[in-house]
Design a protein around this motif. Structure first.
Motif, PDB file in Angstrom:
ATOM      1  N   TYR A  84      18.386 -37.559 -10.552  1.00  0.00           N
ATOM      2  CA  TYR A  84      18.832 -38.317  -9.383  1.00  0.00           C
ATOM      3  C   TYR A  84      19.926 -37.565  -8.638  1.00  0.00           C
ATOM      4  CZ  TYR A  84      20.941 -42.009  -6.588  1.00  0.00           C
ATOM      5  OH  TYR A  84      21.457 -42.751  -5.537  1.00  0.00           O
ATOM      6  N   SER A  87      18.436 -34.507  -6.927  1.00  0.00           N
ATOM      7  CA  SER A  87      17.594 -34.874  -5.790  1.00  0.00           C
ATOM      8  C   SER A  87      18.422 -35.031  -4.526  1.00  0.00           C
ATOM      9  CB  SER A  87      16.836 -36.170  -6.100  1.00  0.00           C
ATOM     10  OG  SER A  87      16.091 -36.596  -4.979  1.00  0.00           O
ATOM     11  N   ARG A 110      10.797 -42.339 -14.301  1.00  0.00           N
ATOM     12  CA  ARG A 110      10.064 -42.465 -13.042  1.00  0.00           C
ATOM     13  C   ARG A 110      10.333 -43.802 -12.370  1.00  0.00           C
ATOM     14  NH1 ARG A 110       5.225 -42.065 -14.952  1.00  0.00           N
ATOM     15  NH2 ARG A 110       4.856 -44.314 -14.967  1.00  0.00           N
ATOM     16  N   ASP A 111      10.308 -44.881 -13.137  1.00  0.00           N
ATOM     17  CA  ASP A 111      10.549 -46.205 -12.567  1.00  0.00           C
ATOM     18  C   ASP A 111      11.987 -46.344 -12.068  1.00  0.00           C
ATOM     19  OD1 ASP A 111       7.953 -46.767 -13.240  1.00  0.00           O
ATOM     20  OD2 ASP A 111       8.429 -48.073 -14.943  1.00  0.00           O
ATOM     21  N   ALA A 114      12.333 -44.359  -8.820  1.00  0.00           N
ATOM     22  CA  ALA A 114      11.655 -45.066  -7.730  1.00  0.00           C
ATOM     23  C   ALA A 114      12.504 -46.230  -7.232  1.00  0.00           C
ATOM     24  CB  ALA A 114      10.286 -45.559  -8.199  1.00  0.00           C
ATOM     25  N   ASP A 115      13.109 -46.957  -8.158  1.00  0.00           N
ATOM     26  CA  ASP A 115      13.978 -48.072  -7.782  1.00  0.00           C
ATOM     27  C   ASP A 115      15.185 -47.599  -6.975  1.00  0.00           C
ATOM     28  OD1 ASP A 115      12.313 -49.839  -9.075  1.00  0.00           O
ATOM     29  OD2 ASP A 115      13.535 -49.977 -10.891  1.00  0.00           O
ATOM     30  N   VAL A 118      14.164 -42.434  -4.861  1.00  0.00           N
ATOM     31  CA  VAL A 118      13.858 -41.008  -4.967  1.00  0.00           C
ATOM     32  C   VAL A 118      12.344 -40.830  -4.968  1.00  0.00           C
ATOM     33  CG1 VAL A 118      14.086 -38.919  -6.358  1.00  0.00           C
ATOM     34  CG2 VAL A 118      15.966 -40.570  -6.261  1.00  0.00           C
ATOM     35  N   SER A 119      11.834 -40.005  -4.059  1.00  0.00           N
ATOM     36  CA  SER A 119      10.386 -39.798  -4.039  1.00  0.00           C
ATOM     37  C   SER A 119       9.993 -38.458  -3.443  1.00  0.00           C
ATOM     38  CB  SER A 119       9.694 -40.928  -3.261  1.00  0.00           C
ATOM     39  OG  SER A 119      10.163 -40.982  -1.929  1.00  0.00           O
ATOM     40  N   GLY A 120      10.439 -38.151  -2.227  1.00  0.00           N
ATOM     41  CA  GLY A 120       9.915 -37.029  -1.465  1.00  0.00           C
ATOM     42  C   GLY A 120      10.051 -35.673  -2.114  1.00  0.00           C
ATOM     43  N   LEU A 122      10.650 -35.151  -5.443  1.00  0.00           N
ATOM     44  CA  LEU A 122      10.576 -35.351  -6.897  1.00  0.00           C
ATOM     45  C   LEU A 122       9.165 -35.115  -7.426  1.00  0.00           C
ATOM     46  CD1 LEU A 122      11.771 -36.468  -9.619  1.00  0.00           C
ATOM     47  CD2 LEU A 122      11.009 -38.734  -8.834  1.00  0.00           C
ATOM     48  N   GLU A 123       9.091 -34.398  -8.556  1.00  0.00           N
ATOM     49  CA  GLU A 123       7.863 -34.294  -9.331  1.00  0.00           C
ATOM     50  C   GLU A 123       8.169 -34.777 -10.745  1.00  0.00           C
ATOM     51  OE1 GLU A 123       6.116 -30.379  -9.247  1.00  0.00           O
ATOM     52  OE2 GLU A 123       6.797 -30.065  -7.178  1.00  0.00           O
TER      53      GLU A 123
END
Length: 256
Positions: A84, A87, A110-111, A114-115, A118-120, A122-123
């Motif tokens: 986090y 990122s 991952r969950d 996402a909460d 963080v997405s774009g 992240l792998e």
């Protein structure tokens, strides 16, 4: 260390905490520990360290030198605390890979990420530190927090980290280590082998996993030994910083 199988063929053994087990069994045993504790992993970290693990991780991020556009691998990243932070630092043009061998821990991480939105960049990858599924010279920075002590072949993992780092890239290993002072060591032993299993039983209904935690820390190489292992793997400018009196150490090295 080796033992003989029924066929008479020597089989290599290793340690699982204070127990001696077949190498082929250790990965499964470690996996069972983290499947058991994954749901309460963050809560137990806060309780066990009195929240200080957040300070250790913040210090790791500060010393990483991660900046915008970097590619970062957070191996054994667990619930994603370092992921986090990285990122946010690498930005839209950067990349952060949250990797862990344990699928239960990856799901938690991952969950959680996402909460937190963080997405774009992240792998999420399930990966064994001893056999990383990445190309040579792929990452600017690799971090591993509280995971190396669970790896069977630490030398192989360090060699893999060196392989996938770019020239000039940095490895940071944050791990429990050996307290510098005798009085602190004795107090830490008392806490680890009495309070931790009880805490684990009360919070996760699993005292044995936290008994393994205490034992695995004692079996982990001390500060100078791990520094030497990193140098043998090829890392240069290898240093370590003792945190909380050496209960934890942050090792750092650079790929030539």
């Amino acid at each position: 260390m080796t033992t003989s199988s029924n066929s008479g063929t020597p089989e290599t053994t290793t340690h699982f905490g204070y127990k001696t087990v077949k190498e082929s069994e250790k990965e499964k045993l470690v996996a069972e520990v983290f499947h058991s504790v994954a749901a309460k992993y963050d809560l137990m970290n806060d309780l066990m360290s009195f929240g200080v693990h957040r300070v250790w991780k913040k210090y790791t991020v500060e010393l990483s030198g991660v900046r915008r556009g970097h590619s970062v691998l957070d191996i054994a990243g667990g619930s994603g605390d370092l992921t986090y932070a990285f990122s946010k630092r690498v930005g839209d043009q950067g990349r952060v890979v949250l990797a862990d061998i344990n699928d239960s821990m990856l799901k938690v991480g991952r969950d959680k990420l996402a909460d937190r939105g963080v997405s774009g960049n992240l792998e999420v990858v399930q990966a064994n530190a001893e056999h990383l599924p990445f190309a040579d010279n792929e990452f600017d920075v690799i971090t591993m927090a509280f995971g190396l002590r669970n790896v069977t072949h630490k030398e192989q993992a360090l060699a893999e980290f060196y392989r996938v780092l770019k020239p000039g890239g940095r490895l940071l290993v944050l791990e429990f280590s050996k307290p510098k002072f005798e009085f602190l060591s004795k107090a830490y032993d008392l806490y680890s082998f009495t309070a931790l299993p009880v805490m684990g039983k009360l919070v996760t209904n699993d005292s044995e996993s936290y008994r393994y935690l205490a034992e695995s820390i004692r079996k982990h190489p001390d500060q100078e030994t791990l520094k030497g292992m990193m140098q043998t793997a090829g890392f240069r400018q290898t240093t370590y910083h003792n945190l909380t009196g050496g209960i934890v150490a942050l090792h750092r090295g650079t790929k030539a």
